[in-house]
Design a protein around this motif. Structure first.
Motif, PDB file in Angstrom:
ATOM      1  N   ASP A 139       0.808  -1.134  -0.393  1.00 26.62           N
ATOM      2  CA  ASP A 139       0.007  -0.099   0.236  1.00 26.62           C
ATOM      3  C   ASP A 139       1.032   1.118   0.046  1.00 26.62           C
ATOM      4  OD1 ASP A 139      -2.785  -1.681  -0.275  1.00 26.62           O
ATOM      5  OD2 ASP A 139      -2.685  -1.412   2.175  1.00 26.62           O
ATOM      6  N   SER A 140       2.233   1.134   0.642  1.00 32.02           N
ATOM      7  CA  SER A 140       2.585   2.106   0.443  1.00 32.02           C
ATOM      8  C   SER A 140       3.865   2.073  -0.168  1.00 32.02           C
ATOM      9  CB  SER A 140       4.218   1.660   2.183  1.00 32.02           C
ATOM     10  OG  SER A 140       3.074   2.341   2.822  1.00 32.02           O
ATOM     11  N   LEU A 141       3.545   1.482  -1.185  1.00 30.55           N
ATOM     12  CA  LEU A 141       4.488   1.921  -2.572  1.00 30.55           C
ATOM     13  C   LEU A 141       3.568   2.778  -4.065  1.00 30.55           C
ATOM     14  CD1 LEU A 141       5.294  -1.775  -3.704  1.00 30.55           C
ATOM     15  CD2 LEU A 141       6.517   0.060  -2.609  1.00 30.55           C
ATOM     16  N   PRO A 142       4.578   3.432  -4.332  1.00 32.14           N
ATOM     17  CA  PRO A 142       3.968   4.777  -5.383  1.00 32.14           C
ATOM     18  C   PRO A 142       2.093   3.327  -6.367  1.00 32.14           C
ATOM     19  CG  PRO A 142       6.360   4.400  -5.454  1.00 32.14           C
ATOM     20  CD  PRO A 142       5.883   3.523  -5.265  1.00 32.14           C
ATOM     21  N   GLY A 143       1.292   4.128  -6.273  1.00 29.13           N
ATOM     22  CA  GLY A 143       0.112   4.016  -6.996  1.00 29.13           C
ATOM     23  C   GLY A 143       0.150   3.180  -6.196  1.00 29.13           C
ATOM     24  N   GLY A 144      -0.104   2.550  -4.673  1.00 31.22           N
ATOM     25  CA  GLY A 144       0.019   1.147  -4.280  1.00 31.22           C
ATOM     26  C   GLY A 144       0.253  -0.685  -4.774  1.00 31.22           C
ATOM     27  N   ARG A 145       1.488   0.085  -6.007  1.00 26.92           N
ATOM     28  CA  ARG A 145       1.126  -1.477  -7.212  1.00 26.92           C
ATOM     29  C   ARG A 145       2.956  -1.864  -7.102  1.00 26.92           C
ATOM     30  NH1 ARG A 145      -0.689   0.162 -12.918  1.00 26.92           N
ATOM     31  NH2 ARG A 145       1.342   1.563 -13.114  1.00 26.92           N
ATOM     32  N   LEU A 146       2.844  -2.716  -7.235  1.00 28.94           N
ATOM     33  CA  LEU A 146       4.641  -3.103  -7.719  1.00 28.94           C
ATOM     34  C   LEU A 146       4.628  -3.523  -9.234  1.00 28.94           C
ATOM     35  CD1 LEU A 146       7.176  -3.696  -7.515  1.00 28.94           C
ATOM     36  CD2 LEU A 146       7.019  -5.808  -6.450  1.00 28.94           C
ATOM     37  N   SER A 147       5.639  -2.473  -9.677  1.00 28.22           N
ATOM     38  CA  SER A 147       5.151  -3.139 -11.373  1.00 28.22           C
ATOM     39  C   SER A 147       6.647  -4.433 -10.957  1.00 28.22           C
ATOM     40  CB  SER A 147       5.398  -2.061 -11.985  1.00 28.22           C
ATOM     41  OG  SER A 147       5.937  -2.987 -13.098  1.00 28.22           O
ATOM     42  N   LEU A 148       5.949  -5.180 -12.255  1.00 31.03           N
ATOM     43  CA  LEU A 148       7.120  -6.351 -12.351  1.00 31.03           C
ATOM     44  C   LEU A 148       7.376  -6.565 -13.861  1.00 31.03           C
ATOM     45  CD1 LEU A 148       6.351  -9.464 -10.715  1.00 31.03           C
ATOM     46  CD2 LEU A 148       7.305  -7.875 -10.157  1.00 31.03           C
ATOM     47  N   ALA A 149       6.875  -5.280 -15.080  1.00 34.30           N
ATOM     48  CA  ALA A 149       7.509  -5.039 -16.432  1.00 34.30           C
ATOM     49  C   ALA A 149       8.758  -4.582 -16.460  1.00 34.30           C
ATOM     50  CB  ALA A 149       5.732  -4.312 -16.878  1.00 34.30           C
ATOM     51  N   TRP A 150       9.149  -4.859 -17.493  1.00 29.23           N
ATOM     52  CA  TRP A 150      11.035  -3.983 -17.626  1.00 29.23           C
ATOM     53  C   TRP A 150      10.444  -2.907 -18.152  1.00 29.23           C
ATOM     54  CZ3 TRP A 150      15.067  -4.320 -17.556  1.00 29.23           C
ATOM     55  CH2 TRP A 150      16.246  -4.058 -18.626  1.00 29.23           C
ATOM     56  N   ASP A 151      11.321  -2.712 -17.696  1.00 24.38           N
ATOM     57  CA  ASP A 151      12.012  -1.231 -18.244  1.00 24.38           C
ATOM     58  C   ASP A 151      13.794  -1.002 -17.485  1.00 24.38           C
ATOM     59  OD1 ASP A 151      12.199   1.814 -17.420  1.00 24.38           O
ATOM     60  OD2 ASP A 151      10.219   1.544 -18.469  1.00 24.38           O
ATOM     61  N   PRO A 152      14.120  -0.516 -19.380  1.00 32.06           N
ATOM     62  CA  PRO A 152      15.226  -0.147 -19.247  1.00 32.06           C
ATOM     63  C   PRO A 152      15.862   0.805 -17.933  1.00 32.06           C
ATOM     64  CG  PRO A 152      14.851   0.359 -21.043  1.00 32.06           C
ATOM     65  CD  PRO A 152      13.799   0.106 -20.514  1.00 32.06           C
ATOM     66  N   SER A 153      15.287   1.364 -17.338  1.00 34.91           N
ATOM     67  CA  SER A 153      15.470   2.158 -15.709  1.00 34.91           C
ATOM     68  C   SER A 153      15.538   1.273 -15.137  1.00 34.91           C
ATOM     69  CB  SER A 153      14.249   3.384 -15.446  1.00 34.91           C
ATOM     70  OG  SER A 153      13.159   2.731 -14.965  1.00 34.91           O
ATOM     71  N   HIS A 154      15.327  -0.191 -14.640  1.00 40.16           N
ATOM     72  CA  HIS A 154      15.329  -1.472 -13.835  1.00 40.16           C
ATOM     73  C   HIS A 154      16.900  -1.000 -13.826  1.00 40.16           C
ATOM     74  CE1 HIS A 154      11.106  -2.639 -13.942  1.00 40.16           C
ATOM     75  NE2 HIS A 154      10.988  -1.134 -13.452  1.00 40.16           N
ATOM     76  N   SER A 155      17.740  -1.134 -14.684  1.00 37.67           N
ATOM     77  CA  SER A 155      19.017  -1.258 -14.828  1.00 37.67           C
ATOM     78  C   SER A 155      19.717  -1.178 -13.625  1.00 37.67           C
ATOM     79  CB  SER A 155      19.624  -0.682 -15.942  1.00 37.67           C
ATOM     80  OG  SER A 155      19.050  -1.364 -17.733  1.00 37.67           O
ATOM     81  N   GLU A 156      19.654   0.747 -13.778  1.00 31.35           N
ATOM     82  CA  GLU A 156      19.753   1.520 -12.251  1.00 31.35           C
ATOM     83  C   GLU A 156      19.205   0.871 -11.063  1.00 31.35           C
ATOM     84  OE1 GLU A 156      23.095   2.428 -10.453  1.00 31.35           O
ATOM     85  OE2 GLU A 156      23.881   0.567 -12.719  1.00 31.35           O
ATOM     86  N   HIS A 157      17.876   0.783 -11.253  1.00 32.83           N
ATOM     87  CA  HIS A 157      17.046   0.696  -9.755  1.00 32.83           C
ATOM     88  C   HIS A 157      16.533   0.180 -10.287  1.00 32.83           C
ATOM     89  CE1 HIS A 157      17.262   4.353 -10.807  1.00 32.83           C
ATOM     90  NE2 HIS A 157      17.225   5.595  -8.977  1.00 32.83           N
ATOM     91  N   THR A 158      16.449  -1.166  -8.483  1.00 29.56           N
ATOM     92  CA  THR A 158      15.799  -2.425  -8.835  1.00 29.56           C
ATOM     93  C   THR A 158      14.391  -2.635  -8.801  1.00 29.56           C
ATOM     94  OG1 THR A 158      15.977  -2.227  -6.001  1.00 29.56           O
ATOM     95  CG2 THR A 158      17.601  -3.702  -7.810  1.00 29.56           C
ATOM     96  N   PHE A 159      13.407  -2.899  -9.329  1.00 32.68           N
ATOM     97  CA  PHE A 159      12.079  -3.191  -9.186  1.00 32.68           C
ATOM     98  C   PHE A 159      11.837  -1.161  -9.962  1.00 32.68           C
ATOM     99  CE2 PHE A 159      12.812  -6.511  -6.923  1.00 32.68           C
ATOM    100  CZ  PHE A 159      12.300  -7.454  -8.058  1.00 32.68           C
ATOM    101  N   GLY A 160      13.023  -0.977 -10.162  1.00 31.97           N
ATOM    102  CA  GLY A 160      12.152   0.932 -10.756  1.00 31.97           C
ATOM    103  C   GLY A 160      11.961   1.047  -9.699  1.00 31.97           C
ATOM    104  N   LEU A 161      12.779   0.914  -8.287  1.00 33.51           N
ATOM    105  CA  LEU A 161      12.485   1.671  -6.900  1.00 33.51           C
ATOM    106  C   LEU A 161      13.884   2.236  -6.453  1.00 33.51           C
ATOM    107  CD1 LEU A 161       8.904   0.415  -5.587  1.00 33.51           C
ATOM    108  CD2 LEU A 161       9.293   2.232  -6.749  1.00 33.51           C
ATOM    109  N   ILE A 162      14.370   1.683  -6.465  1.00 35.64           N
ATOM    110  CA  ILE A 162      15.587   1.332  -5.297  1.00 35.64           C
ATOM    111  C   ILE A 162      16.801   1.390  -6.038  1.00 35.64           C
ATOM    112  CG2 ILE A 162      16.888   1.082  -3.968  1.00 35.64           C
ATOM    113  CD1 ILE A 162      14.139   1.004  -2.212  1.00 35.64           C
TER     114      ILE A 162
END
Length: 207
Positions: A139-162
């Motif tokens: 619930d505390s994640l952006p939008g209350g959800r976790l995206s598992l879709a691939w995005d190039p930004s995930h290369s330097e941000h785990t799960f697009g967040l950290i």
């Protein structure tokens, strides 16, 4: 390394503090190894994704799924080790009367990943299950959800967040926290360099 994180470990007699310091060093080194592995796997994912988009020969859907599956696992390991490092760092600082502001984002993502089996999956997005009225970390994640879709930004941000870079920077400051100051600051003399060239076995007797 923060000057306060040393504390004269060679003379430290508090066994509990020594054990905590060793755990902190262990998880800091593990985090750095996991950062290296994550970046290697992320690079592979980028290459496979690029080749797949271009219709590269020998790259099919199974190759893509394997590459992204490896990235998910590497991300989970990195978040887990990073969380453990920060948890032990806080214990270490508390024992020495020092404050440490921990990352709520890291804790939230770690807890979300730990309880994914209690969530609901829908086309690459994870949400809290319908009808679940309890407060969940997700619930505390952006939008209350976790995206598992691939995005190039995930290369330097785990799960697009950290940020992987920030985790690496934190870990690098604590990598050898369980070593003595004298060991870390030691620099070889000309005599030491000479011994290195000759080898350190000159006092060993041959049979």
């Amino acid at each position: 390394m923060d000057e306060d994180d040393w504390g004269g470990l060679t003379e430290e007699t508090d066994e509990h503090l020594r054990a905590v310091t060793e755990m902190l060093g262990l998880w800091a080194r593990t985090t750095r190894r996991d950062v290296t592995e994550y970046r290697k796997v992320a690079q592979k994912m980028r290459e496979v994704d690029c080749a797949h988009d271009k219709g590269g020969y020998g790259i099919d859907e199974r190759d893509w799924k394997r590459a992204y599956g490896a990235l998910r696992v590497a991300g989970y390991r990195l978040i887990t080790s990073g969380f453990q490092m920060e948890k032990w760092h806080k214990v270490h600082r508390d024992l020495r009367g020092k404050e440490l502001v921990t990352s709520q984002a890291l804790r939230t993502l770690r807890n979300t990943l730990e309880h994914l089996d209690e969530a609901e999956f829908d086309w690459g997005v994870v949400r809290k299950r319908s009808g679940d009225n309890r407060h969940r970390s997700i619930d505390s994640l952006p939008g209350g959800r976790l995206s598992l879709a691939w995005d190039p930004s995930h290369s330097e941000h785990t799960f697009g967040l950290i940020s992987v870079e920030k985790l690496d920077q934190r870990a690098s400051k604590l990598t050898w926290v369980d070593e003595s100051r004298e060991y870390l600051l030691w620099e070889p003399t000309e005599f030491d360099f000479g011994r290195m060239e000759e080898g350190y076995d000159d006092d060993v007797l041959d049979d």
